[in-house]
Motif scaffolding. Sequence first.
Motif, PDB file in Angstrom:
ATOM      1  N   LEU A  18      57.500  83.697  24.571  1.00  0.00           N
ATOM      2  CA  LEU A  18      57.541  84.226  23.211  1.00  0.00           C
ATOM      3  C   LEU A  18      57.057  85.684  23.170  1.00  0.00           C
ATOM      4  O   LEU A  18      57.632  86.518  22.464  1.00  0.00           O
ATOM      5  CB  LEU A  18      56.688  83.373  22.275  1.00  0.00           C
ATOM      6  N   TYR A  19      56.016  85.959  23.922  1.00  0.00           N
ATOM      7  CA  TYR A  19      55.489  87.323  23.975  1.00  0.00           C
ATOM      8  C   TYR A  19      56.544  88.279  24.521  1.00  0.00           C
ATOM      9  O   TYR A  19      56.739  89.394  23.992  1.00  0.00           O
ATOM     10  CB  TYR A  19      54.239  87.347  24.859  1.00  0.00           C
ATOM     11  N   ALA A  20      57.253  87.836  25.563  1.00  0.00           N
ATOM     12  CA  ALA A  20      58.242  88.697  26.214  1.00  0.00           C
ATOM     13  C   ALA A  20      59.440  88.972  25.310  1.00  0.00           C
ATOM     14  O   ALA A  20      59.867  90.131  25.170  1.00  0.00           O
ATOM     15  CB  ALA A  20      58.704  88.059  27.524  1.00  0.00           C
ATOM     16  N   ILE A  21      60.003  87.927  24.688  1.00  0.00           N
ATOM     17  CA  ILE A  21      61.186  88.172  23.856  1.00  0.00           C
ATOM     18  C   ILE A  21      60.811  88.925  22.577  1.00  0.00           C
ATOM     19  O   ILE A  21      61.618  89.698  22.045  1.00  0.00           O
ATOM     20  CB  ILE A  21      61.951  86.874  23.516  1.00  0.00           C
ATOM     21  N   THR A  22      59.582  88.716  22.095  1.00  0.00           N
ATOM     22  CA  THR A  22      59.135  89.480  20.932  1.00  0.00           C
ATOM     23  C   THR A  22      58.971  90.951  21.283  1.00  0.00           C
ATOM     24  O   THR A  22      59.296  91.833  20.485  1.00  0.00           O
ATOM     25  CB  THR A  22      57.803  88.913  20.398  1.00  0.00           C
ATOM     26  N   GLY A  23      58.498  91.226  22.506  1.00  0.00           N
ATOM     27  CA  GLY A  23      58.379  92.600  22.958  1.00  0.00           C
ATOM     28  C   GLY A  23      59.731  93.297  23.024  1.00  0.00           C
ATOM     29  O   GLY A  23      59.863  94.456  22.621  1.00  0.00           O
ATOM     30  N   VAL A  24      60.734  92.571  23.503  1.00  0.00           N
ATOM     31  CA  VAL A  24      62.087  93.133  23.548  1.00  0.00           C
ATOM     32  C   VAL A  24      62.581  93.394  22.131  1.00  0.00           C
ATOM     33  O   VAL A  24      63.176  94.438  21.831  1.00  0.00           O
ATOM     34  CB  VAL A  24      63.059  92.175  24.283  1.00  0.00           C
ATOM     35  N   TYR A  25      62.320  92.456  21.234  1.00  0.00           N
ATOM     36  CA  TYR A  25      62.719  92.589  19.831  1.00  0.00           C
ATOM     37  C   TYR A  25      62.124  93.841  19.201  1.00  0.00           C
ATOM     38  O   TYR A  25      62.832  94.647  18.582  1.00  0.00           O
ATOM     39  CB  TYR A  25      62.277  91.332  19.086  1.00  0.00           C
ATOM     40  N   PHE A  26      60.816  94.045  19.367  1.00  0.00           N
ATOM     41  CA  PHE A  26      60.160  95.215  18.786  1.00  0.00           C
ATOM     42  C   PHE A  26      60.682  96.517  19.394  1.00  0.00           C
ATOM     43  O   PHE A  26      60.812  97.534  18.708  1.00  0.00           O
ATOM     44  CB  PHE A  26      58.647  95.134  18.973  1.00  0.00           C
ATOM     45  N   SER A  27      60.980  96.477  20.688  1.00  0.00           N
ATOM     46  CA  SER A  27      61.427  97.701  21.360  1.00  0.00           C
ATOM     47  C   SER A  27      62.788  98.171  20.863  1.00  0.00           C
ATOM     48  O   SER A  27      63.146  99.341  21.045  1.00  0.00           O
ATOM     49  CB  SER A  27      61.494  97.471  22.878  1.00  0.00           C
ATOM     50  N   MET A  28      63.543  97.287  20.237  1.00  0.00           N
ATOM     51  CA  MET A  28      64.889  97.638  19.781  1.00  0.00           C
ATOM     52  C   MET A  28      64.974  97.897  18.281  1.00  0.00           C
ATOM     53  O   MET A  28      66.047  98.138  17.749  1.00  0.00           O
ATOM     54  CB  MET A  28      65.874  96.530  20.176  1.00  0.00           C
ATOM     55  N   GLN A  29      63.839  97.832  17.587  1.00  0.00           N
ATOM     56  CA  GLN A  29      63.832  98.111  16.159  1.00  0.00           C
ATOM     57  C   GLN A  29      63.871  99.609  15.895  1.00  0.00           C
ATOM     58  O   GLN A  29      63.300 100.403  16.645  1.00  0.00           O
ATOM     59  CB  GLN A  29      62.572  97.536  15.510  1.00  0.00           C
ATOM     60  N   SER A  30      64.537  99.961  14.808  1.00  0.00           N
ATOM     61  CA  SER A  30      64.562 101.343  14.342  1.00  0.00           C
ATOM     62  C   SER A  30      64.476 101.295  12.822  1.00  0.00           C
ATOM     63  O   SER A  30      65.461 100.969  12.150  1.00  0.00           O
ATOM     64  CB  SER A  30      65.852 102.043  14.766  1.00  0.00           C
ATOM     65  N   ARG A  45      71.256  89.749  26.206  1.00  0.00           N
ATOM     66  CA  ARG A  45      71.297  89.748  27.669  1.00  0.00           C
ATOM     67  C   ARG A  45      69.885  89.676  28.254  1.00  0.00           C
ATOM     68  O   ARG A  45      69.593  88.840  29.123  1.00  0.00           O
ATOM     69  CB  ARG A  45      72.009  91.003  28.184  1.00  0.00           C
ATOM     70  N   VAL A  46      69.002  90.536  27.755  1.00  0.00           N
ATOM     71  CA  VAL A  46      67.634  90.574  28.283  1.00  0.00           C
ATOM     72  C   VAL A  46      66.881  89.295  27.917  1.00  0.00           C
ATOM     73  O   VAL A  46      66.201  88.698  28.760  1.00  0.00           O
ATOM     74  CB  VAL A  46      66.884  91.815  27.752  1.00  0.00           C
ATOM     75  N   ALA A  47      67.008  88.862  26.660  1.00  0.00           N
ATOM     76  CA  ALA A  47      66.300  87.656  26.217  1.00  0.00           C
ATOM     77  C   ALA A  47      66.798  86.426  26.961  1.00  0.00           C
ATOM     78  O   ALA A  47      66.011  85.522  27.284  1.00  0.00           O
ATOM     79  CB  ALA A  47      66.477  87.480  24.709  1.00  0.00           C
ATOM     80  N   HIS A  48      68.087  86.386  27.240  1.00  0.00           N
ATOM     81  CA  HIS A  48      68.634  85.246  27.982  1.00  0.00           C
ATOM     82  C   HIS A  48      68.035  85.175  29.378  1.00  0.00           C
ATOM     83  O   HIS A  48      67.740  84.082  29.888  1.00  0.00           O
ATOM     84  CB  HIS A  48      70.156  85.353  28.064  1.00  0.00           C
ATOM     85  N   GLY A  49      67.845  86.321  30.008  1.00  0.00           N
ATOM     86  CA  GLY A  49      67.225  86.347  31.330  1.00  0.00           C
ATOM     87  C   GLY A  49      65.788  85.851  31.282  1.00  0.00           C
ATOM     88  O   GLY A  49      65.337  85.110  32.174  1.00  0.00           O
ATOM     89  N   ILE A  50      65.052  86.240  30.245  1.00  0.00           N
ATOM     90  CA  ILE A  50      63.671  85.776  30.072  1.00  0.00           C
ATOM     91  C   ILE A  50      63.652  84.268  29.839  1.00  0.00           C
ATOM     92  O   ILE A  50      62.815  83.543  30.389  1.00  0.00           O
ATOM     93  CB  ILE A  50      62.998  86.514  28.902  1.00  0.00           C
ATOM     94  N   ARG A  51      64.584  83.792  29.023  1.00  0.00           N
ATOM     95  CA  ARG A  51      64.685  82.354  28.754  1.00  0.00           C
ATOM     96  C   ARG A  51      64.995  81.581  30.035  1.00  0.00           C
ATOM     97  O   ARG A  51      64.417  80.515  30.284  1.00  0.00           O
ATOM     98  CB  ARG A  51      65.768  82.128  27.710  1.00  0.00           C
ATOM     99  N   LYS A  52      65.880  82.112  30.850  1.00  0.00           N
ATOM    100  CA  LYS A  52      66.234  81.451  32.106  1.00  0.00           C
ATOM    101  C   LYS A  52      65.016  81.339  33.016  1.00  0.00           C
ATOM    102  O   LYS A  52      64.795  80.299  33.663  1.00  0.00           O
ATOM    103  CB  LYS A  52      67.353  82.236  32.802  1.00  0.00           C
ATOM    104  N   THR A  53      64.214  82.398  33.074  1.00  0.00           N
ATOM    105  CA  THR A  53      62.992  82.365  33.885  1.00  0.00           C
ATOM    106  C   THR A  53      62.022  81.309  33.367  1.00  0.00           C
ATOM    107  O   THR A  53      61.436  80.541  34.146  1.00  0.00           O
ATOM    108  CB  THR A  53      62.313  83.746  33.875  1.00  0.00           C
ATOM    109  N   PHE A  54      61.853  81.267  32.053  1.00  0.00           N
ATOM    110  CA  PHE A  54      60.968  80.285  31.436  1.00  0.00           C
ATOM    111  C   PHE A  54      61.421  78.857  31.760  1.00  0.00           C
ATOM    112  O   PHE A  54      60.616  78.006  32.146  1.00  0.00           O
ATOM    113  CB  PHE A  54      60.928  80.502  29.916  1.00  0.00           C
ATOM    114  N   LEU A  55      62.717  78.584  31.628  1.00  0.00           N
ATOM    115  CA  LEU A  55      63.231  77.244  31.894  1.00  0.00           C
ATOM    116  C   LEU A  55      63.087  76.870  33.368  1.00  0.00           C
ATOM    117  O   LEU A  55      62.876  75.691  33.694  1.00  0.00           O
ATOM    118  CB  LEU A  55      64.685  77.139  31.453  1.00  0.00           C
ATOM    119  N   GLY A  56      63.183  77.854  34.251  1.00  0.00           N
ATOM    120  CA  GLY A  56      62.937  77.585  35.667  1.00  0.00           C
ATOM    121  C   GLY A  56      61.500  77.158  35.899  1.00  0.00           C
ATOM    122  O   GLY A  56      61.223  76.237  36.688  1.00  0.00           O
TER     123      GLY A  56
END
Length: 229
Positions: A18-30, A45-56
């Motif tokens: 959650l921390y990681a995908i939220t960080g990506v979310y904030f980084s893309m706000q304008s 794309r980035v969040a999916h990669g984080i999710r894949k790592t988490f599920l592993g």
Amino acid sequence: MDYVALTNAIMASYDVYLYAITGVYFSMQSPGAQVSPRLLNEFERVAHGIRKTFLGQVSDVLQGFQADSGLSHDSPVMSDARTAAAALYDDIDAIAGANMHSLRDRLAGKGAMLADMLKGASGGIGQLLQRKLEKPDFKAVDASGRKWDAKTLMRTMVRDYGYQSAIEHQLAGMTGDLAVVTYADPEHANHGLVFSITGKTPGYPSFGQIRSKIFHPNSTAQVTEHVSP
């Protein structure tokens, strides 16, 4: 690894997810600007990669739990353990996916509404206000349609899986058909309740009949083999 360690391990990984995908979310706000389709695709794309790592990580923890609990070899509860673990994995995947998509939707829909809320705020104050207003509030829905705080539902599901697996494994290792419910507090109303594991012993409630009442997600009940006096 017991069910408490199992729960803590998966929740620690979920917190990082959650921390990681939220960080990506904030980084893309304008603030005040619409997010482009290209940026939305990049978020996915980035969040999916984080999710894949988490599920592993989840898969590794579940396999470790089954091995440590004796559920990774042939036994009467082996197939049930595999089925329950697969179902839990799917539920965790569904929650993680919903978390990711909720951020994607927030990113796509913020734009002008956030700009209006930030009028008059500038500099550090504006940035703090933006983060406060846009801080994600992750929710999840269970099988019955009830809405939960996502972390609470995740912890409840994982803990229940581990607890139920531990109880089933203890029962599978007993030589007789009668077992006893025990609690750390001997004054508990159900302490000492004798039940039939298979339901084939007359005069005793079956495990199936008492399971939802006694071995619920927040239960601390344990089982021991019944020894006739």
